[in-house]
Design a protein around this motif. Structure first.
Motif, PDB file in Angstrom:
ATOM      1  N   LEU A   1       0.847  -1.193   0.000  1.00 30.94           N
ATOM      2  CA  LEU A   1       0.000   0.000   0.000  1.00 30.94           C
ATOM      3  C   LEU A   1       0.879   1.239   0.000  1.00 30.94           C
ATOM      4  CD1 LEU A   1      -2.518  -1.207   2.715  1.00 30.94           C
ATOM      5  CD2 LEU A   1      -2.805  -1.317   0.249  1.00 30.94           C
ATOM      6  N   GLN A   2       0.593   2.159  -0.876  1.00 28.59           N
ATOM      7  CA  GLN A   2       1.426   3.343  -1.011  1.00 28.59           C
ATOM      8  C   GLN A   2       1.087   4.408   0.023  1.00 28.59           C
ATOM      9  OE1 GLN A   2       4.004   3.401  -3.064  1.00 28.59           O
ATOM     10  NE2 GLN A   2       3.469   1.327  -3.718  1.00 28.59           N
ATOM     11  N   GLN A   3      -0.157   4.790   0.103  1.00 28.70           N
ATOM     12  CA  GLN A   3      -0.570   5.855   1.013  1.00 28.70           C
ATOM     13  C   GLN A   3      -1.747   5.449   1.882  1.00 28.70           C
ATOM     14  OE1 GLN A   3       0.999   8.682   1.541  1.00 28.70           O
ATOM     15  NE2 GLN A   3       2.561   8.233   0.000  1.00 28.70           N
ATOM     16  N   THR A   4      -1.883   4.166   2.152  1.00 31.93           N
ATOM     17  CA  THR A   4      -2.973   3.682   2.992  1.00 31.93           C
ATOM     18  C   THR A   4      -2.412   2.733   4.037  1.00 31.93           C
ATOM     19  OG1 THR A   4      -4.498   3.798   1.121  1.00 31.93           O
ATOM     20  CG2 THR A   4      -5.208   2.530   3.021  1.00 31.93           C
ATOM     21  N   PRO A   5      -2.511   3.072   5.308  1.00 36.15           N
ATOM     22  CA  PRO A   5      -3.032   4.322   5.881  1.00 36.15           C
ATOM     23  C   PRO A   5      -2.123   5.512   5.546  1.00 36.15           C
ATOM     24  CG  PRO A   5      -2.840   2.570   7.542  1.00 36.15           C
ATOM     25  CD  PRO A   5      -2.072   2.122   6.361  1.00 36.15           C
ATOM     26  N   PRO A   6      -2.691   6.699   5.504  1.00 32.50           N
ATOM     27  CA  PRO A   6      -1.876   7.887   5.183  1.00 32.50           C
ATOM     28  C   PRO A   6      -0.861   8.183   6.285  1.00 32.50           C
ATOM     29  CG  PRO A   6      -4.106   8.518   5.805  1.00 32.50           C
ATOM     30  CD  PRO A   6      -4.109   7.032   5.680  1.00 32.50           C
ATOM     31  N   ASN A   7       0.097   9.030   5.953  1.00 32.79           N
ATOM     32  CA  ASN A   7       1.172   9.344   6.904  1.00 32.79           C
ATOM     33  C   ASN A   7       0.630   9.923   8.203  1.00 32.79           C
ATOM     34  OD1 ASN A   7       3.163   8.494   5.111  1.00 32.79           O
ATOM     35  ND2 ASN A   7       3.332  10.508   4.156  1.00 32.79           N
ATOM     36  N   GLN A   8      -0.424  10.736   8.117  1.00 34.57           N
ATOM     37  CA  GLN A   8      -0.976  11.329   9.326  1.00 34.57           C
ATOM     38  C   GLN A   8      -1.509  10.262  10.278  1.00 34.57           C
ATOM     39  OE1 GLN A   8      -1.597  12.188   6.259  1.00 34.57           O
ATOM     40  NE2 GLN A   8      -1.468  14.404   5.970  1.00 34.57           N
ATOM     41  N   VAL A   9      -2.133   9.224   9.717  1.00 39.08           N
ATOM     42  CA  VAL A   9      -2.665   8.149  10.555  1.00 39.08           C
ATOM     43  C   VAL A   9      -1.528   7.336  11.164  1.00 39.08           C
ATOM     44  CG1 VAL A   9      -4.069   6.054  10.558  1.00 39.08           C
ATOM     45  CG2 VAL A   9      -4.790   8.044   9.233  1.00 39.08           C
ATOM     46  N   ILE A  10      -0.507   7.042  10.369  1.00 40.35           N
ATOM     47  CA  ILE A  10       0.643   6.282  10.870  1.00 40.35           C
ATOM     48  C   ILE A  10       1.320   7.027  12.015  1.00 40.35           C
ATOM     49  CG2 ILE A  10       2.934   5.433  10.278  1.00 40.35           C
ATOM     50  CD1 ILE A  10       0.792   3.695   9.160  1.00 40.35           C
ATOM     51  N   ILE A  11       1.545   8.318  11.820  1.00 39.05           N
ATOM     52  CA  ILE A  11       2.189   9.120  12.859  1.00 39.05           C
ATOM     53  C   ILE A  11       1.296   9.213  14.092  1.00 39.05           C
ATOM     54  CG2 ILE A  11       3.042  11.427  13.426  1.00 39.05           C
ATOM     55  CD1 ILE A  11       3.889  11.708  10.517  1.00 39.05           C
ATOM     56  N   GLY A  12      -0.019   9.360  13.886  1.00 38.25           N
ATOM     57  CA  GLY A  12      -0.940   9.434  15.014  1.00 38.25           C
ATOM     58  C   GLY A  12      -0.946   8.152  15.829  1.00 38.25           C
ATOM     59  N   ILE A  13      -0.960   6.993  15.142  1.00 35.93           N
ATOM     60  CA  ILE A  13      -0.922   5.714  15.859  1.00 35.93           C
ATOM     61  C   ILE A  13       0.371   5.588  16.646  1.00 35.93           C
ATOM     62  CG2 ILE A  13      -0.869   3.213  15.569  1.00 35.93           C
ATOM     63  CD1 ILE A  13      -2.625   3.564  13.091  1.00 35.93           C
ATOM     64  N   ALA A  14       1.495   5.921  15.995  1.00 39.89           N
ATOM     65  CA  ALA A  14       2.792   5.839  16.675  1.00 39.89           C
ATOM     66  C   ALA A  14       2.843   6.768  17.874  1.00 39.89           C
ATOM     67  CB  ALA A  14       3.914   6.177  15.690  1.00 39.89           C
ATOM     68  N   LEU A  15       2.240   7.946  17.739  1.00 44.55           N
ATOM     69  CA  LEU A  15       2.261   8.913  18.828  1.00 44.55           C
ATOM     70  C   LEU A  15       1.478   8.427  20.038  1.00 44.55           C
ATOM     71  CD1 LEU A  15       3.324  11.758  19.484  1.00 44.55           C
ATOM     72  CD2 LEU A  15       1.157  12.668  18.657  1.00 44.55           C
ATOM     73  N   PHE A  16       0.288   7.889  19.806  1.00 43.17           N
ATOM     74  CA  PHE A  16      -0.536   7.451  20.939  1.00 43.17           C
ATOM     75  C   PHE A  16      -0.012   6.154  21.549  1.00 43.17           C
ATOM     76  CE2 PHE A  16      -3.596  10.442  19.109  1.00 43.17           C
ATOM     77  CZ  PHE A  16      -4.037  11.068  20.256  1.00 43.17           C
ATOM     78  N   LEU A  17       0.582   5.285  20.741  1.00 41.00           N
ATOM     79  CA  LEU A  17       1.235   4.112  21.311  1.00 41.00           C
ATOM     80  C   LEU A  17       2.435   4.523  22.166  1.00 41.00           C
ATOM     81  CD1 LEU A  17       1.175   1.487  18.398  1.00 41.00           C
ATOM     82  CD2 LEU A  17      -0.172   1.483  20.503  1.00 41.00           C
ATOM     83  N   THR A  18       3.130   5.574  21.722  1.00 43.23           N
ATOM     84  CA  THR A  18       4.241   6.098  22.517  1.00 43.23           C
ATOM     85  C   THR A  18       3.744   6.648  23.839  1.00 43.23           C
ATOM     86  OG1 THR A  18       5.478   6.640  20.503  1.00 43.23           O
ATOM     87  CG2 THR A  18       6.137   7.752  22.539  1.00 43.23           C
ATOM     88  N   PHE A  19       2.639   7.386  23.815  1.00 41.49           N
ATOM     89  CA  PHE A  19       2.061   7.893  25.066  1.00 41.49           C
ATOM     90  C   PHE A  19       1.695   6.735  26.001  1.00 41.49           C
ATOM     91  CE2 PHE A  19       0.430  11.944  22.794  1.00 41.49           C
ATOM     92  CZ  PHE A  19       1.690  12.504  22.921  1.00 41.49           C
ATOM     93  N   PHE A  20       1.139   5.664  25.432  1.00 38.66           N
ATOM     94  CA  PHE A  20       0.736   4.520  26.243  1.00 38.66           C
ATOM     95  C   PHE A  20       1.960   3.859  26.878  1.00 38.66           C
ATOM     96  CE2 PHE A  20      -0.230   0.020  26.818  1.00 38.66           C
ATOM     97  CZ  PHE A  20      -1.426   0.076  27.507  1.00 38.66           C
ATOM     98  N   ILE A  21       3.021   3.683  26.110  1.00 34.06           N
ATOM     99  CA  ILE A  21       4.219   3.016  26.611  1.00 34.06           C
ATOM    100  C   ILE A  21       4.963   3.880  27.620  1.00 34.06           C
ATOM    101  CG2 ILE A  21       6.502   2.133  25.920  1.00 34.06           C
ATOM    102  CD1 ILE A  21       5.189   1.314  23.251  1.00 34.06           C
ATOM    103  N   MET A  22       5.029   5.187  27.348  1.00 34.48           N
ATOM    104  CA  MET A  22       5.833   6.079  28.178  1.00 34.48           C
ATOM    105  C   MET A  22       5.061   6.670  29.348  1.00 34.48           C
ATOM    106  SD  MET A  22       8.707   5.863  26.599  1.00 34.48           S
ATOM    107  CE  MET A  22       9.631   7.141  27.453  1.00 34.48           C
ATOM    108  N   SER A  23       3.770   6.347  29.487  1.00 38.18           N
ATOM    109  CA  SER A  23       2.970   6.956  30.559  1.00 38.18           C
ATOM    110  C   SER A  23       3.504   6.644  31.960  1.00 38.18           C
ATOM    111  CB  SER A  23       1.511   6.517  30.427  1.00 38.18           C
ATOM    112  OG  SER A  23       1.395   5.107  30.484  1.00 38.18           O
ATOM    113  N   PRO A  24       3.967   5.418  32.266  1.00 37.36           N
ATOM    114  CA  PRO A  24       4.539   5.205  33.611  1.00 37.36           C
ATOM    115  C   PRO A  24       5.770   6.067  33.865  1.00 37.36           C
ATOM    116  CG  PRO A  24       4.032   3.111  32.561  1.00 37.36           C
ATOM    117  CD  PRO A  24       3.912   4.149  31.506  1.00 37.36           C
ATOM    118  N   ILE A  25       6.595   6.254  32.841  1.00 35.68           N
ATOM    119  CA  ILE A  25       7.782   7.089  32.994  1.00 35.68           C
ATOM    120  C   ILE A  25       7.388   8.544  33.180  1.00 35.68           C
ATOM    121  CG2 ILE A  25       9.914   7.838  31.854  1.00 35.68           C
ATOM    122  CD1 ILE A  25       9.955   5.150  30.432  1.00 35.68           C
TER     123      ILE A  25
END
Length: 253
Positions: free
Chosen positions: A89-113
């Motif tokens: 897939l070239q642009q599906t999911p779009p970059n904004q969605v990929i970055i958003g998923i990565a960002l919220f997963l990062t918040f989930f992982i880093m929340s205890p820290i």
């Protein structure tokens, strides 16, 4: 447009003058036919406040780099991007969605820290219980512990040798500016290893489809068109997003 740029420039200069007004005596400045008066400030408390404000603005400007390079964001973003490429897939999911998923997963992982930093450094500093130096040291400790857990000894030894540091008896003796690049290249290697494993089943599907089309004499038909639905079907049947998110999160435990 030019008027907006001019107003913004004037605003930036005025802020800089206000920040430096604690240093210089009262004086007048001419700017674009406007006279700006900067008064003398003899209160040391305002000087400290100005320095704290300048430090805060500096930290905010570096916040994106800190988020990307000192957390789980780098690994997650690369893995998600490789998944999209493996599926074809070239642009599906779009970059904004990929970055958003990565960002919220990062918040989930880093929340205890983040919670530990808030309890041990931010709140005591706000309540004037500790100094700024102590707050910075306490804030860096959980981040350093997180990076040490994800950093390979080989990568850490590389930067220690390049820095000329030897005979390290404890992790506390390793400078942060040595730990960060070691952590980054370790994260890149881990992300590419995960990406390689993800690519294998989709590569098998591409090879099977390409061989089938060649055997049928349909060499002019791009194999990607035929293999894409099968790769999507495989990814959905194994609940790919669930597996990927679970693997990424457990990889940092």
């Amino acid at each position: 447009m030019m008027k907006r740029k001019t107003k913004f420039t004037i605003l930036v200069i005025v802020i800089l003058l206000l920040l430096t007004n604690v240093v210089y005596a009262e004086s007048n400045f001419s700017l674009l036919d406007k006279t700006i008066t900067v008064g003398n400030n003899e209160d040391p408390g305002n000087y400290v406040f100005s320095l704290k404000l300048l430090l805060l603005l500096t930290i905010l400007s570096l916040a994106p780099s800190i988020l990307i390079m000192m957390t789980s964001f780098t690994r997650i973003l690369i893995v998600l991007s490789l998944i999209r490429n493996a599926l074809g897939l070239q642009q599906t999911p779009p970059n904004q969605v990929i970055i958003g998923i990565a960002l919220f997963l990062t918040f989930f992982i880093m929340s205890p820290i983040a919670k530990e930093i808030n309890n041990e450094a931010v709140q005591p500093y706000i309540n004037s219980e500790i100094t700024q130096e102590v707050a910075i040291d306490r804030a860096m400790k959980p981040i350093r512990d997180f990076m040490f857990k994800q950093t390979r000894d080989k990568d850490l030894s590389l930067f220690l040798s390049l820095k000329g540091i030897s005979n390290v008896s404890s992790l506390d003796e390793i400078p942060t500016h040595v730990l960060i690049p070691a952590f980054i290249i370790s994260e890149l290697k881990t992300a590419f290893q995960i990406g390689f494993i993800i690519y294998i089943p989709f590569l098998v599907i591409d090879m099977v489809v390409a061989s089938t089309l060649m055997a049928m004499g349909m060499m002019m038909l791009p194999p990607v068109i035929i293999s894409l639905p099968f790769k999507l079907l495989l990814f959905v049947l194994v609940d790919g997003w669930n597996l990927i998110a679970k693997s990424l999160i457990l990889g940092f435990k």
